[in-house]
Design a protein around this motif. Structure first.
Motif, short mmCIF file in Angstrom:
data_model
loop_
_atom_site.label_atom_id
_atom_site.label_comp_id
_atom_site.label_asym_id
_atom_site.label_seq_id
_atom_site.Cartn_x
_atom_site.Cartn_y
_atom_site.Cartn_z
N GLN A 22 52.77 48.39 50.01
CA GLN A 22 54.04 47.74 49.74
C GLN A 22 53.89 46.84 48.51
OE1 GLN A 22 56.82 48.38 51.34
NE2 GLN A 22 55.92 49.65 52.96
N PRO A 23 55.00 46.59 47.80
CA PRO A 23 54.92 45.73 46.62
C PRO A 23 54.47 44.31 46.99
CG PRO A 23 56.99 46.95 46.66
CD PRO A 23 56.34 47.16 48.00
N VAL A 24 53.82 43.65 46.06
CA VAL A 24 53.42 42.26 46.25
C VAL A 24 54.33 41.36 45.43
CG1 VAL A 24 51.04 42.93 46.65
CG2 VAL A 24 51.74 42.23 44.36
N ARG A 25 54.46 40.12 45.90
CA ARG A 25 55.35 39.17 45.22
C ARG A 25 54.68 38.54 44.01
NH1 ARG A 25 56.82 34.01 48.55
NH2 ARG A 25 55.39 32.97 47.11
N GLU A 26 53.41 38.18 44.16
CA GLU A 26 52.65 37.54 43.09
C GLU A 26 51.18 37.61 43.44
OE1 GLU A 26 52.41 32.91 43.88
OE2 GLU A 26 54.51 33.55 43.85
N TYR A 27 50.34 37.39 42.44
CA TYR A 27 48.90 37.38 42.72
C TYR A 27 48.17 36.58 41.66
CZ TYR A 27 47.78 40.68 38.95
OH TYR A 27 47.60 41.25 37.73
N GLU A 28 46.94 36.19 42.00
CA GLU A 28 46.03 35.54 41.06
C GLU A 28 44.63 36.06 41.36
OE1 GLU A 28 44.59 31.08 39.59
OE2 GLU A 28 46.33 31.32 40.92
N ALA A 29 43.91 36.47 40.31
CA ALA A 29 42.63 37.13 40.51
C ALA A 29 41.52 36.42 39.76
CB ALA A 29 42.70 38.59 40.05
N ALA A 35 43.92 36.57 45.38
CA ALA A 35 44.87 36.06 46.36
C ALA A 35 46.25 36.56 45.99
CB ALA A 35 44.85 34.53 46.40
N TYR A 36 47.07 36.88 46.99
CA TYR A 36 48.40 37.38 46.69
C TYR A 36 49.33 37.17 47.88
CZ TYR A 36 47.01 41.54 49.43
OH TYR A 36 46.59 42.38 50.42
N TYR A 37 50.62 37.13 47.58
CA TYR A 37 51.65 37.13 48.62
C TYR A 37 52.15 38.56 48.78
CZ TYR A 37 52.23 32.21 49.72
OH TYR A 37 52.03 30.95 50.20
N ASP A 38 52.07 39.07 50.01
CA ASP A 38 52.51 40.44 50.24
C ASP A 38 54.03 40.48 50.44
OD1 ASP A 38 53.04 39.61 52.85
OD2 ASP A 38 51.37 40.71 53.74
N TRP A 39 54.54 41.64 50.77
CA TRP A 39 55.99 41.82 50.88
C TRP A 39 56.59 41.07 52.06
CZ3 TRP A 39 58.31 44.89 54.89
CH2 TRP A 39 57.39 45.44 55.78
N ARG A 40 55.74 40.65 53.02
CA ARG A 40 56.21 39.84 54.15
C ARG A 40 56.08 38.34 53.86
NH1 ARG A 40 53.20 43.84 57.15
NH2 ARG A 40 54.56 45.12 58.46
N ASN A 41 55.68 37.98 52.64
CA ASN A 41 55.44 36.59 52.24
C ASN A 41 54.27 35.97 52.99
OD1 ASN A 41 57.37 36.32 50.20
ND2 ASN A 41 58.99 35.91 51.70
N ASN A 42 53.27 36.79 53.31
CA ASN A 42 52.00 36.29 53.84
C ASN A 42 51.02 36.10 52.69
OD1 ASN A 42 52.78 36.50 56.63
ND2 ASN A 42 52.42 38.71 56.51
N LEU A 43 50.29 34.99 52.72
CA LEU A 43 49.24 34.77 51.74
C LEU A 43 48.00 35.53 52.18
CD1 LEU A 43 48.17 33.35 49.20
CD2 LEU A 43 47.52 31.41 50.66
N MET A 44 47.53 36.43 51.30
CA MET A 44 46.43 37.32 51.63
C MET A 44 45.27 37.10 50.66
SD MET A 44 47.92 39.01 54.12
CE MET A 44 46.83 40.41 54.38
#
Length: 336
Positions: A22-29, A35-44
């Motif tokens: 699924q698409p991600v909202r944002e990420y930093e690598a 780290a990224y926010y997934d499509w459910r707005n969970n921080l992963m």
């Protein structure tokens, strides 16, 4: 990296892999963690294994090459190679670098540093807190309440001196450099010792991984490394940069680099833009594409005009049209 569908992909061991469906909202690598926010707005968090959920609410997160912090309200949490812990329930200012998290703990009015699984107190105050004078990848220079300057390095604190005026520190990994106001010298901290490099103050200096580059009183570009001083330029440099194991400079319209003990003629022109990290130099080539210095060799990655590029570890990631990518790793090119 994100493809044209905003799906996250990683490059590991020569293979492009999808992290999620699924698409991600944002990420930093960083080099070893994303780290990224997934499509459910969970921080992963993802570091090569299965993605792990860190939070299901909005959080401020910061990523270095090895560490990840996330803040919910005033609580500061840390992820370090799969291990999670809370650093403080009432955080003030904080900084995240490759090996350190330096933070103000407002419960006890202290400034502490997390390093290698342990938290060390640097400053305790009855008055307003201040952050350290310099925070590097694995080293901190700071002043305590008695104007005593100290250095934290690899879990130990080393005392420098008391001085009422501020020291100005520059540093990187395993080293800080400064003009010593008491002895009038240009000095460094290296391997647990304070050493004089020059007998006079230097006006311009930058620190990498165990090396310091500076302009001497004649305008020559000099380097201290492994206990020895060497001269990089004979006529001065019009521009120069230092990061990690790479020194880059322009002299008489030509670009040069010093990487891991080797001097390299980079280009007979001045690249429009460049990036340094670890032991890799990437730069805009004469065609407007991207080339890189890797393992002492110059490699042309692409001639696509103005393609964006970044360095992760010692790999160069180049974004092409339609969100496709090329990775240069160990001298070999991989294309998605």
């Amino acid at each position: 990296m994100l493809d044209f569908n905003n799906l996250m992909k990683s490059f590991e061991n020569g293979i492009f892999r999808s992290i999620g469906l699924q698409p991600v909202r944002e990420y930093e690598a960083g080099d070893n963690v994303v780290a990224y926010y997934d499509w459910r707005n969970n921080l992963m968090v993802h570091n090569g294994g299965n993605p792990e959920q860190l939070a299901n609410v909005e959080a401020e997160y910061r990523v270095s090459d090895f560490l990840l912090t996330w803040q919910i309200a005033t609580t500061l949490n840390l992820w370090d190679n799969g291990n999670k812990q809370t650093l403080t329930f009432q955080v003030g200012q904080y900084v995240v670098t490759d090996s350190l998290v330096v933070f103000q703990d407002l419960r006890w009015n202290t400034v502490s540093v997390y390093y290698n699984g342990e938290v060390h107190e640097l400053i305790a105050s009855s008055f307003d807190l201040h952050m350290p004078e310099f925070i590097g990848e694995n080293i901190v220079a700071f002043k305590d309440n008695g104007d005593f300057y100290k250095v934290f390095w690899r879990g130990q604190i080393y005392e420098l001196d008391v001085w009422h005026n501020p020291y100005i520190f520059h540093g990187g990994t395993d080293m800080v450099a400064f003009n010593d106001p008491i002895n009038g010298t240009f000095a460094i901290f290296e391997n647990g010792q304070f050493l004089d490099v020059e007998s006079f103050h230097m006006n311009n200096y930058k620190v990498g991984n165990g090396l310091v580059v500076y302009e001497n009183l004649n305008g020559d570009l000099m380097m201290y490394r492994n206990g020895e001083i060497s001269q990089l330029t004979n006529f001065g440099a019009s521009t120069w940069s230092v990061r990690d194991n790479v020194v880059y400079w322009v002299e008489n319209g030509f670009a040069y680099a010093f990487i891991d003990g080797q001097r390299i003629d980079v280009a007979k022109y001045v690249p429009k833009d460049f990036a340094l990290k670890n032991s890799t130099l990437a730069f805009r080539n004469l065609m407007g594409g991207v080339s890189a210095v890797q393992d002492g060799k110059i490699v042309e990655i692409t001639n696509q005009l103005d393609a964006p590029f970044e360095i992760y570890g010692n790999s160069v990631l180049v974004e092409l049209f339609n969100k496709s990518y090329i990775v240069l790793q160990n001298g070999k090119k991989y294309q998605q």
